[in-house]
Enzyme design. Structure first.
Site, PDB file in Angstrom:
ATOM      1  N   CYS A 137       5.178 -51.733  18.930  1.00  0.00           N
ATOM      2  CA  CYS A 137       5.059 -52.076  17.502  1.00  0.00           C
ATOM      3  C   CYS A 137       6.323 -52.733  16.960  1.00  0.00           C
ATOM      4  O   CYS A 137       6.293 -53.377  15.913  1.00  0.00           O
ATOM      5  CB  CYS A 137       4.739 -50.830  16.688  1.00  0.00           C
ATOM      6  SG  CYS A 137       3.236 -50.034  17.244  1.00  0.00           S
ATOM      7  N   HIS A 171       6.600 -51.224   9.071  1.00  0.00           N
ATOM      8  CA  HIS A 171       5.506 -51.239  10.044  1.00  0.00           C
ATOM      9  C   HIS A 171       4.317 -50.461   9.464  1.00  0.00           C
ATOM     10  O   HIS A 171       4.476 -49.368   8.921  1.00  0.00           O
ATOM     11  CB  HIS A 171       5.988 -50.589  11.336  1.00  0.00           C
ATOM     12  CG  HIS A 171       4.909 -50.381  12.341  1.00  0.00           C
ATOM     13  ND1 HIS A 171       3.997 -51.356  12.659  1.00  0.00           N
ATOM     14  CD2 HIS A 171       4.586 -49.294  13.095  1.00  0.00           C
ATOM     15  CE1 HIS A 171       3.163 -50.890  13.572  1.00  0.00           C
ATOM     16  NE2 HIS A 171       3.490 -49.648  13.844  1.00  0.00           N
ATOM     17  N   ASN A 222      -3.471 -50.244  12.070  1.00  0.00           N
ATOM     18  CA  ASN A 222      -2.213 -50.546  12.761  1.00  0.00           C
ATOM     19  C   ASN A 222      -2.466 -51.661  13.778  1.00  0.00           C
ATOM     20  O   ASN A 222      -3.146 -51.439  14.779  1.00  0.00           O
ATOM     21  CB  ASN A 222      -1.722 -49.267  13.447  1.00  0.00           C
ATOM     22  CG  ASN A 222      -0.399 -49.454  14.177  1.00  0.00           C
ATOM     23  OD1 ASN A 222       0.066 -50.575  14.360  1.00  0.00           O
ATOM     24  ND2 ASN A 222       0.184 -48.357  14.612  1.00  0.00           N
TER      25      ASN A 222
END
Ligand code: ACO
Length: 331
Positions: free
Chosen positions: A116, A258, A288
């Protein structure tokens, strides 16, 4: 006298697949509820790529928008960095497929794997490459098709992720703007597959029929531990670039963290002392998207007028590895 050279983002683009999977769709697939997913994650829906769509397909769409918005020719691009943990193939790189798709014949191309945190890793590299004087125009992409590495029968993970891509054209400028500070870090002590990762498919555990039957080729995660690490690591990473640039949190116009989970996003914002209205959130709509979350959010924030030329932006992320990073950017 040496001319000060900065790296700045001159154009962004993003692409989300059309198919929307809502929480109520998931209620029909696994033992979950819309209420549980919204309360624990803030997610209401996510986008899922079609079976015949690979990560590079999403990246090409995003890159075309970024090229258009930066008003450059694809032939101007000297390097393509694609951050992804869902590459089309181990090799050739996804970046090479993207190069072909956008006709960037003059570019070198490679993938980078930092989960990520991948997009901020890419931005950090682009910043250094441009400041070195060797490169003037770099395309940095975060793109993922997570739906193909998820066990759709595992309710603890399948509700969290989505597919998408975002792209940024990073260019040299002599103006005092762009990336003011950038920091990336990692801690391989946490390179534990059961914490966050995919056990099989690499050289440690090639895919066999047993592996497939045990679903070791799908994402594994200890959600609670990941949650705690994210809430601790992201504020620390953000503080680092603020200190380096001698900037206080009050000077930040927009925080783009994030987008893993709304509760993590809010905890990070609160720990940094950032008012909620200055924290960008789209995890509710896309889930996500791993390496793509920050650049999709930045592109959206620019298009919606939440991020304007001259604004001071703070990006912060963490991911499997563990990896983390933060960027301070004057748009
Ligand atoms: N629907 C209903 N119940 C569920 C679901 C679901 N989708 N998933 C888990 N549960 C159940 C569990 O089985 C457990 O039941 P039990 O008490 O009977 O055993 C109960 O809910 C609580 O489970 P927890 O895992 O403790 O729930 P928690 O409050 O921690 O929320 C979550 C889980 C949402 C995964 C949270 O831990 C989280 O968001 N962690 C961070 C995950 C993350 O961000 N991952 C991204 C990784 S990649 C990256 O971006 C770095």
């Amino acid at each position: 006298m040496t001319q000060l050279r900065h790296a700045t983002i001159t154009g962004t683009g993003s692409y989300l697949p059309e198919q929307v999977v809502t929480n109520s769709d998931l209620e029909n697939m696994v033992d979950t509820t819309d209420e549980w997913i919204r309360q624990r994650t803030g997610i209401t829906e996510r986008r899922i790529a079609a079976d015949d769509v690979a990560t590079s397909d999403l990246c090409v769409h995003a890159a075309r928008w970024a090229i258009k918005n930066a008003n450059i020719d694809p032939l101007d691009i000297e390097m393509i960095l694609v951050a992804t943990v869902t590459p089309d193939t181990f090799f050739p790189s996804t970046a090479c497929y993207v190069q072909k798709g956008i006709g960037a014949k003059n570019a070198a191309a490679m993938d980078l794997s930092a989960a990520c945190a991948g997009f901020l890793y890419g931005l950090d590299l682009a910043d250094g490459m441009i400041k070195s004087g060797r490169y003037n125009t770099i395309l940095v992409i975060g793109g993922e098709v997570f739906n193909k590495i998820i066990d759709w029968n595992d309710r603890s993970t399948c509700v969290l992720f989505g597919d998408g891509a975002g792209a940024a054209i990073v260019q040299a400028t002599d103006e005092p703007k762009g990336i003011l500070a950038s920091y990336i870090g990692s801690d391989g002590d946490y390179a534990d597959i059961d914490l966050l990762g995919i056990p099989a498919g690499g050289s440690r555990m090639p895919v066999t029929s047993e592996v497939i039957a045990e679903k070791r080729d799908k994402l594994q995660m200890n959600g609670r531990e990941v949650f705690k690490l994210g809430v601790r690591l992201m504020p620390e990473a953000a503080q680092r670039v603020l200190r380096e640039a001698n900037v206080s949190i009050d000077e930040i116009d927009l925080l783009i963290p994030h987008q893993a989970n709304l509760r993590i996003i809010e905890a990070v914002g609160d720990r940094l002392g950032m008012p909620r209205e200055k924290v960008y959130v789209n995890v509710d709509r896309y889930g996500n998207t791993s390496a793509a979350t920050i650049i999709i959010a930045l592109d959206e924030a620019i298009r919606e007028g939440h991020a304007k030329p001259g604004d001071l932006l703070l990006f912060v992320t963490f991911g499997a590895g563990l990896t983390w990073g933060s960027t301070l950017l004057r748009l």
